[in-house]
Design a protein around this motif. Sequence first.
Motif, PDB file in Angstrom:
ATOM      1  N   PRO A 131       6.212  -1.470   0.696  1.00 12.05           N
ATOM      2  CA  PRO A 131       4.671  -1.340   0.925  1.00 12.05           C
ATOM      3  C   PRO A 131       3.778  -0.406   1.545  1.00 12.05           C
ATOM      4  O   PRO A 131       2.552  -0.303   1.316  1.00 12.05           O
ATOM      5  CB  PRO A 131       4.498  -2.766   1.509  1.00 12.05           C
TER       6      PRO A 131
ATOM      7  N   PHE B 263       1.677   1.584  -0.552  1.00  8.02           N
ATOM      8  CA  PHE B 263       0.545   1.072  -0.777  1.00  8.02           C
ATOM      9  C   PHE B 263      -0.786   0.688  -0.022  1.00  8.02           C
ATOM     10  O   PHE B 263      -1.561   0.269  -0.478  1.00  8.02           O
ATOM     11  CB  PHE B 263       0.839   0.066  -1.846  1.00  8.02           C
TER      12      PHE B 263
ATOM     13  N   LYS C 218      -3.571   1.121   2.033  1.00 11.27           N
ATOM     14  CA  LYS C 218      -4.785   1.851   2.316  1.00 11.27           C
ATOM     15  C   LYS C 218      -5.185   1.682   3.617  1.00 11.27           C
ATOM     16  O   LYS C 218      -5.889   2.646   4.275  1.00 11.27           O
ATOM     17  CB  LYS C 218      -6.003   1.205   1.347  1.00 11.27           C
TER      18      LYS C 218
END
Length: 252
Positions: A27, A30, A32
Amino acid sequence: MTGSQIFWYGSIASLIAGLATSIGAIPVFFFKKQLSEKSLDAFLGFAAGIMLAATMFSLIVPSINTGGITITVIGIIAGAVVLELFDTFSPHEHFLKGHEGPNIDVVKKVWLFVIAITLHNFPEGMAVGVSFGGGMIKNGIVVALAIGIQNIPEGTATAVSFLKAGYSKKQAFWWSFLTGVVEPIGGILGAALVVIMAPALPLFLSFAAGAMLYVISDEIIPETHSHGYERIATFSLIFGFLLMMVLDNALG
């Protein structure tokens, strides 16, 4: 189950459990924004509960049943003391608690992180390896499943910690992946020991339990109680314990 089957079961199961760390690290590609401390504490608390249940029901109970309470007590104390010696005399860096051990400036910070994670993951792998001793396939599966499950949030937490230390997402992922590779080394050692010295299985089980208890109490729980989210970390630990207890009963 033959000695060679025990060895291969323990080795392969510990490898799979260790590789689960890389699943948790995925993760980071991904994100942000970084995970909150609250989320990390909840993840690690849940992982601690899973480890605690696996330690109790798949290591300590079988050790008592096969070797008696005295051997179990001795093994738990020995496992905890050995981990304490490593923790005291090996220079390493906790992500939250900071530096421990000798102040050796030449050891780069990244290796201090790696040493800390090795101290954590090696006994986990050993626990998987010894749990297959005596042909106890169910115990081995439960311990491997427990450690594999807890390695997923631990992989996330580890990768995020590397990001906080200034590493790129790719570097954070690969360092987290490599920390999981330590587990099959412990698994191979544990599986080999129970094959070569089968009568000492209760001692090996309880030794692994002592090491796991040390890791839970000295490493994971303090990390989850350092940011003001003690309550959510505590209930996450309880939920993790209950989940593993139910799984252990279902598999039994």
